[in-house]
Design a protein around this motif. Structure first.
Motif, PDB file in Angstrom:
ATOM      1  N   THR A  49       0.667  -1.198   0.083  1.00  0.00           N
ATOM      2  CA  THR A  49      -0.123  -0.107  -0.151  1.00  0.00           C
ATOM      3  C   THR A  49       0.846   1.175  -0.173  1.00  0.00           C
ATOM      4  OG1 THR A  49      -1.711  -0.985   0.948  1.00  0.00           O
ATOM      5  CG2 THR A  49      -1.750   1.403   1.281  1.00  0.00           C
ATOM      6  N   ILE A  66      -3.234   3.752  -2.359  1.00  0.00           N
ATOM      7  CA  ILE A  66      -3.502   2.749  -3.416  1.00  0.00           C
ATOM      8  C   ILE A  66      -2.678   1.370  -3.102  1.00  0.00           C
ATOM      9  CG2 ILE A  66      -1.554   3.760  -4.904  1.00  0.00           C
ATOM     10  CD1 ILE A  66      -2.805   2.636  -7.269  1.00  0.00           C
ATOM     11  N   THR A  67      -3.426   0.290  -3.078  1.00  0.00           N
ATOM     12  CA  THR A  67      -2.681  -1.173  -2.983  1.00  0.00           C
ATOM     13  C   THR A  67      -2.617  -1.971  -4.271  1.00  0.00           C
ATOM     14  OG1 THR A  67      -3.936  -1.052  -0.524  1.00  0.00           O
ATOM     15  CG2 THR A  67      -3.165  -3.046  -1.458  1.00  0.00           C
ATOM     16  N   LEU A  68      -1.159  -2.140  -4.408  1.00  0.00           N
ATOM     17  CA  LEU A  68      -0.971  -2.958  -5.489  1.00  0.00           C
ATOM     18  C   LEU A  68      -0.738  -4.465  -4.947  1.00  0.00           C
ATOM     19  CD1 LEU A  68       1.701  -0.952  -7.328  1.00  0.00           C
ATOM     20  CD2 LEU A  68      -0.638  -0.750  -7.455  1.00  0.00           C
ATOM     21  N   LYS A  69      -1.529  -5.276  -5.555  1.00  0.00           N
ATOM     22  CA  LYS A  69      -1.292  -6.815  -5.264  1.00  0.00           C
ATOM     23  C   LYS A  69      -0.800  -7.628  -6.156  1.00  0.00           C
ATOM     24  CE  LYS A  69      -5.895  -6.319  -2.835  1.00  0.00           C
ATOM     25  NZ  LYS A  69      -7.316  -6.840  -2.818  1.00  0.00           N
ATOM     26  N   ASP A  72      -1.385  -8.497  -9.931  1.00  0.00           N
ATOM     27  CA  ASP A  72      -1.761  -7.274 -10.974  1.00  0.00           C
ATOM     28  C   ASP A  72      -3.170  -6.520 -10.721  1.00  0.00           C
ATOM     29  OD1 ASP A  72       0.893  -7.654 -11.615  1.00  0.00           O
ATOM     30  OD2 ASP A  72       0.424  -8.620 -13.567  1.00  0.00           O
ATOM     31  N   THR A  73      -3.600  -6.716  -9.465  1.00  0.00           N
ATOM     32  CA  THR A  73      -4.986  -6.053  -9.318  1.00  0.00           C
ATOM     33  C   THR A  73      -4.588  -4.995  -8.487  1.00  0.00           C
ATOM     34  OG1 THR A  73      -5.505  -7.379  -7.438  1.00  0.00           O
ATOM     35  CG2 THR A  73      -6.476  -7.958  -9.777  1.00  0.00           C
ATOM     36  N   TYR A  74      -5.495  -3.566  -8.275  1.00  0.00           N
ATOM     37  CA  TYR A  74      -5.114  -2.803  -7.331  1.00  0.00           C
ATOM     38  C   TYR A  74      -6.538  -2.266  -6.790  1.00  0.00           C
ATOM     39  CZ  TYR A  74      -7.373   0.657 -10.649  1.00  0.00           C
ATOM     40  OH  TYR A  74      -8.305   1.253 -11.540  1.00  0.00           O
ATOM     41  N   LEU A  76      -7.844   1.440  -5.157  1.00  0.00           N
ATOM     42  CA  LEU A  76      -7.458   2.844  -4.844  1.00  0.00           C
ATOM     43  C   LEU A  76      -8.464   3.634  -4.265  1.00  0.00           C
ATOM     44  CD1 LEU A  76      -5.954   5.406  -5.702  1.00  0.00           C
ATOM     45  CD2 LEU A  76      -7.328   5.723  -7.861  1.00  0.00           C
ATOM     46  N   SER A  91     -11.424  -0.325  -7.692  1.00  0.00           N
ATOM     47  CA  SER A  91     -10.724  -1.366  -8.021  1.00  0.00           C
ATOM     48  C   SER A  91     -10.347  -1.867  -9.406  1.00  0.00           C
ATOM     49  CB  SER A  91     -11.042  -2.607  -7.193  1.00  0.00           C
ATOM     50  OG  SER A  91     -12.267  -2.738  -7.410  1.00  0.00           O
ATOM     51  N   LEU A 105      -2.942   2.024 -14.771  1.00  0.00           N
ATOM     52  CA  LEU A 105      -4.220   1.533 -14.180  1.00  0.00           C
ATOM     53  C   LEU A 105      -5.308   1.437 -15.159  1.00  0.00           C
ATOM     54  CD1 LEU A 105      -4.291   3.578 -10.735  1.00  0.00           C
ATOM     55  CD2 LEU A 105      -2.963   1.536 -11.254  1.00  0.00           C
TER      56      LEU A 105
END
Length: 258
Positions: A49, A66-69, A72-74, A76, A91, A105
């Motif tokens: 995050t 913003i959380t990057l997983k 490759d999903t996020y 915000l 998301s 994004l």
């Protein structure tokens, strides 16, 4: 004459070699010959995050979280300062560029350069923003992150919680998507919502759970009381504490992989 010709030839060869070397250096610096095995996508611990306040045309700033997983999903979350407490959550997915150094994004089209514990918000062409506002387009990774982590309960009401003393391992997890909390005190599952506010304020609401009876319900009852009473928290690395009015900790947790 022959000597002069040889000197001219040698000088010409040196100029060509220098030009080739300079060209290769320039390509490397601009990323055209970047080593694909050592780019941000492969070499940086980028999942997590990031948070910062970006400039806003008609408000003091836009709070970005913003959380990057890893898939490759996020997720915000944006909040416009001095325009109420509304938080807008979106998301989706993001894609890496061919050099593995920037992401875009999907749907939003926003671009970021990925650095070590930082995201640099880029312009629409994918370039770093320069000038006096450049530092305001940087999001910093939250190393002391409270959300989307599995927090194992180790102490409640001042009493240590020994491993194996309850039927299930007691824990809480604050899921950033939907601001939902899931928990168990060792017997029943619990769920509800939570709200975070700066600085380090927290509140839990709509807590409900199953109604089974187990041995050592003291731990579960203590955790439920802690969640209902907590109004602040402190997190440092892999340790989380919940408080009420800055008194002794209501509960202590350690982060653990699920």
């Amino acid at each position: 004459m022959e000597t002069k010709k040889l000197l001219k030839a040698a000088a010409g060869a040196m100029i060509v070699a220098f030009a080739i070397s300079a060209c290769q250096t320039k390509k490397t610096a601009t990323g055209q010959n970047a080593d694909p095995a050592h780019n941000s996508m492969n070499s940086v611990d980028w999942a997590g995050t990031y948070q910062g306040t970006l400039p806003c045309a008609d408000c003091p700033g836009i709070r970005y979280t913003i959380t990057l997983k890893d898939d490759d999903t996020y997720v915000l979350k944006t909040r416009y300062l001095e325009k109420g407490d509304s938080v807008f959550t979106e998301s989706g997915t993001f894609a890496w560029d061919e050099n593995g150094g920037k992401i875009t994004l999907a749907d939003r089209g926003e671009k970021f350069q990925v650095g070590e514990n930082k995201l640099f918000h880029l312009d629409m062409e994918g370039n770093r923003i320069t000038g006096s506002l450049a530092e305001h387009y940087v999001l910093t990774k939250m190393t002391d992150q409270i959300t989307d982590r599995y927090w194992k309960l180790i102490e409640v009401g001042g009493q240590a919680v020994a491993d194996g003393s309850t039927q299930k391992e007691p824990y809480i997890q604050l899921n950033s998507e939907g601001n939902r909390v899931e928990a168990t005190g060792g017997c029943n599952g619990m769920g509800g919502t939570y709200e975070l506010k700066e600085p380090n304020r927290i509140s839990f609401s709509q807590l409900i759970g199953t109604l089974m009876a187990c041995e050592n319900m003291e731990v579960e009852n203590g955790l439920k009381r802690a969640l209902e009473s907590a109004d602040s928290y402190h997190v440092q690395g892999d340790t989380l504490q919940l408080f009420r009015a800055r008194m002794a900790p209501l509960a202590k947790f350690v982060a653990k992989g699920k």
